[in-house]
Design an enzyme around this catalytic site. Sequence first.
Site, PDB file in Angstrom:
ATOM      1  N   HIS A   6      25.835  11.829  95.508  1.00 20.07           N
ATOM      2  CA  HIS A   6      26.031  11.603  94.187  1.00 20.07           C
ATOM      3  C   HIS A   6      25.386  12.584  93.167  1.00 20.07           C
ATOM      4  O   HIS A   6      24.308  12.102  92.542  1.00 20.07           O
ATOM      5  CB  HIS A   6      25.899  10.124  93.729  1.00 20.07           C
ATOM      6  CG  HIS A   6      26.521   9.736  92.310  1.00 20.07           C
ATOM      7  ND1 HIS A   6      26.594   8.418  92.215  1.00 20.07           N
ATOM      8  CD2 HIS A   6      27.295  10.652  91.569  1.00 20.07           C
ATOM      9  CE1 HIS A   6      27.268   8.529  90.980  1.00 20.07           C
ATOM     10  NE2 HIS A   6      27.973   9.506  90.491  1.00 20.07           N
ATOM     11  N   HIS A   8      26.474  15.407  90.046  1.00 20.49           N
ATOM     12  CA  HIS A   8      27.459  16.121  89.142  1.00 20.49           C
ATOM     13  C   HIS A   8      26.947  17.304  88.472  1.00 20.49           C
ATOM     14  O   HIS A   8      25.740  17.600  88.141  1.00 20.49           O
ATOM     15  CB  HIS A   8      27.874  15.139  88.304  1.00 20.49           C
ATOM     16  CG  HIS A   8      28.685  13.881  88.505  1.00 20.49           C
ATOM     17  ND1 HIS A   8      29.573  13.516  89.371  1.00 20.49           N
ATOM     18  CD2 HIS A   8      28.099  12.634  88.332  1.00 20.49           C
ATOM     19  CE1 HIS A   8      29.850  12.689  89.616  1.00 20.49           C
ATOM     20  NE2 HIS A   8      28.939  11.712  89.177  1.00 20.49           N
ATOM     21  N   ARG A  71      31.322  16.957  86.329  1.00 22.50           N
ATOM     22  CA  ARG A  71      30.683  15.825  85.619  1.00 22.50           C
ATOM     23  C   ARG A  71      31.602  14.787  85.274  1.00 22.50           C
ATOM     24  O   ARG A  71      32.708  15.104  84.748  1.00 22.50           O
ATOM     25  CB  ARG A  71      30.168  16.622  84.182  1.00 22.50           C
ATOM     26  CG  ARG A  71      29.512  15.833  83.235  1.00 22.50           C
ATOM     27  CD  ARG A  71      29.337  16.640  82.049  1.00 22.50           C
ATOM     28  NE  ARG A  71      28.315  15.672  81.037  1.00 22.50           N
ATOM     29  CZ  ARG A  71      27.631  16.087  79.941  1.00 22.50           C
ATOM     30  NH1 ARG A  71      27.693  17.308  79.784  1.00 22.50           N
ATOM     31  NH2 ARG A  71      27.000  15.301  79.130  1.00 22.50           N
ATOM     32  N   ALA A  72      31.235  13.574  85.662  1.00 15.15           N
ATOM     33  CA  ALA A  72      31.931  12.652  85.618  1.00 15.15           C
ATOM     34  C   ALA A  72      32.527  12.571  84.038  1.00 15.15           C
ATOM     35  O   ALA A  72      33.806  12.006  83.844  1.00 15.15           O
ATOM     36  CB  ALA A  72      31.544  11.175  86.096  1.00 15.15           C
ATOM     37  N   SER A  73      31.935  12.326  83.244  1.00 13.59           N
ATOM     38  CA  SER A  73      32.285  12.088  81.926  1.00 13.59           C
ATOM     39  C   SER A  73      33.268  13.172  81.312  1.00 13.59           C
ATOM     40  O   SER A  73      33.846  12.844  80.306  1.00 13.59           O
ATOM     41  CB  SER A  73      31.019  11.810  80.761  1.00 13.59           C
ATOM     42  OG  SER A  73      30.206  13.111  80.870  1.00 13.59           O
ATOM     43  N   HIS A 178      34.983   6.448  90.948  1.00 11.73           N
ATOM     44  CA  HIS A 178      34.097   6.925  89.617  1.00 11.73           C
ATOM     45  C   HIS A 178      34.911   7.079  88.412  1.00 11.73           C
ATOM     46  O   HIS A 178      35.812   7.878  88.512  1.00 11.73           O
ATOM     47  CB  HIS A 178      33.325   8.135  89.943  1.00 11.73           C
ATOM     48  CG  HIS A 178      32.042   8.355  89.240  1.00 11.73           C
ATOM     49  ND1 HIS A 178      32.057   8.304  87.933  1.00 11.73           N
ATOM     50  CD2 HIS A 178      30.832   8.688  89.628  1.00 11.73           C
ATOM     51  CE1 HIS A 178      30.946   8.115  87.310  1.00 11.73           C
ATOM     52  NE2 HIS A 178      30.089   8.611  88.496  1.00 11.73           N
ATOM     53  N   TYR A 194      31.192   2.360  83.445  1.00 14.51           N
ATOM     54  CA  TYR A 194      30.915   2.522  84.727  1.00 14.51           C
ATOM     55  C   TYR A 194      30.727   1.215  85.669  1.00 14.51           C
ATOM     56  O   TYR A 194      31.085   1.117  86.835  1.00 14.51           O
ATOM     57  CB  TYR A 194      29.698   3.451  85.201  1.00 14.51           C
ATOM     58  CG  TYR A 194      29.654   5.136  84.479  1.00 14.51           C
ATOM     59  CD1 TYR A 194      31.074   5.717  83.919  1.00 14.51           C
ATOM     60  CD2 TYR A 194      28.901   5.937  84.735  1.00 14.51           C
ATOM     61  CE1 TYR A 194      31.157   6.837  83.424  1.00 14.51           C
ATOM     62  CE2 TYR A 194      29.133   7.213  84.379  1.00 14.51           C
ATOM     63  CZ  TYR A 194      30.310   7.670  83.868  1.00 14.51           C
ATOM     64  OH  TYR A 194      30.375   8.786  83.428  1.00 14.51           O
ATOM     65  N   HIS A 223      26.439   3.854  91.905  1.00 14.98           N
ATOM     66  CA  HIS A 223      25.593   2.813  91.047  1.00 14.98           C
ATOM     67  C   HIS A 223      25.267   1.405  91.586  1.00 14.98           C
ATOM     68  O   HIS A 223      25.074   0.615  90.965  1.00 14.98           O
ATOM     69  CB  HIS A 223      26.346   2.841  89.587  1.00 14.98           C
ATOM     70  CG  HIS A 223      27.049   3.851  88.799  1.00 14.98           C
ATOM     71  ND1 HIS A 223      28.274   3.994  88.952  1.00 14.98           N
ATOM     72  CD2 HIS A 223      26.497   5.237  88.605  1.00 14.98           C
ATOM     73  CE1 HIS A 223      28.797   5.235  88.325  1.00 14.98           C
ATOM     74  NE2 HIS A 223      27.575   5.904  88.347  1.00 14.98           N
ATOM     75  N   GLU A 284      22.279  10.794  91.360  1.00 19.46           N
ATOM     76  CA  GLU A 284      22.933  11.216  90.063  1.00 19.46           C
ATOM     77  C   GLU A 284      22.027  11.633  89.072  1.00 19.46           C
ATOM     78  O   GLU A 284      21.968  11.474  87.667  1.00 19.46           O
ATOM     79  CB  GLU A 284      23.706  10.091  89.464  1.00 19.46           C
ATOM     80  CG  GLU A 284      24.892  10.525  88.583  1.00 19.46           C
ATOM     81  CD  GLU A 284      25.627   9.305  87.999  1.00 19.46           C
ATOM     82  OE1 GLU A 284      26.826   9.742  87.245  1.00 19.46           O
ATOM     83  OE2 GLU A 284      25.193   8.088  88.249  1.00 19.46           O
TER      84      GLU A 284
END
Length: 342
Positions: A6, A8, A71-73, A178, A194, A223, A284
Site C-alpha cells: 500500500h 501512493h 495518490r488516493a486523495s 480505496h 476512509y 487501513h 501507506e
Amino acid sequence: MIIDVHGHYTTAPAALGAWRDLQIAGLKDPAKAPQASELKISDDEIRETIESNQLKLMRERGSDLTIFSPRASFMAHHIGGFQTSATWAAICNELCYRVSQLFPDHFIPAAMLPQSPGVDPKTCIPELVKCVEQYGNVGINLNPDPSGGHWTSPPLSDRHWYPIYEKMVEYDIPAMVHVSTSCNACFHTTGSHYLNADTTAFMQCLTSDLFKDFPTLKFLIPHGGGAVPYHWGRFRGLAQELKKPLLEEHLLNNIFFDTCVYHQPGINLLTEVIPTKNILFASEMIGAVRGIDPQTGHYYDDTKRYIEATQNLTAEEKHMVYEGNARRVFTRLDTALKAKGL
C-alpha cells in the site's frame, strides 16, 4: 523480502497538482483547460521526489518493494465527468509506471481507475487493460464511492460492478478497495471517510453472495479493515443471523487486510483476530498520518516496528505477512519477481 502492498505517489512533483488545478478550472472555463501534453515532468524530477522521500524511508525502515499507485486523495472521481477522470487517471497511472521503470527493484505499479459517479464502470476497462498489459500493473484501486462521501453508487455486491470484476478475474489481479477525497463535510477524508468505506465494503460483501459468482475475486481492504477486526464478533454474529456461512468460508478466501494501523495495540488486535493468511504488510508511508508518535519517538506509519514487536506472530507467520501473502494475492507480482529470480 519485505513487500509493502500500500503505497501512493503522495510526493509527486508540484507540476502534477498545478496541471490538475488547471483541469478543474477548465470545467468552468474551457479556455483554461490544459492538454495532457502540456504537463512536463522529467525523469530527474521523479527521481528526486522518490529518492528523498519514499525510497529514503524504505531503506531506513527496512522494506524492499512497494506496490505503488496514484495518490488516493487526488483521484477525486467526483470532479467533472468521465472524460475528466479518464484524462487524469491516464496521467497519474503513467507517472507511477515511470517510477517503476526508474526504480524497478523497489516499485511496481497499481492503477487508479477513471471512475465517475453515475457512469457505467465498464468505461474503466480500457485504462485497466492498458495498465496491466502495457505498464505491468499488478493490481487496481477500486473506489466504492466515486461521489466523494455521498454514496450514490450501488453496493459492491451489485451487478453494476461486474464488468470490472470480470476483468479482474481474467487478469487475476486484486483490487484495493480505496475511496478518495470526501466532499461531504460530515466525513473527514482520512479520519472517517476512509475507515467508513473499509467497514462498509466488508459489510456489503458479508450481506451478499458475491463470491459465489466470482470465487477467485480478491479484495484488499486497507487501513487494517477499518472497524472490522475490532468488531469481529459483531460481524460473525450478523453473518449467523443472516444465515450466511462462517466468515472463514464466506469471505476469507477473497478478502484480505493490510497493516496500515498506526499503533502497537491495533496491530496486536489485527494479528490476534484475523487469520495470518489474510494479513498483508503495508504502511501507506507519507500518507494520511505523517507525524512522529510522542509516546514512542517513532513515525506512526513505520508499521514494520509493530509487526516485529507483536507477540502474536511466529517467524514463519511474519514471513507470510511480509512476503508470502503478497505473492499469493498479487499473482502478477509473484510472476514479476520470479522473472527476476526472486
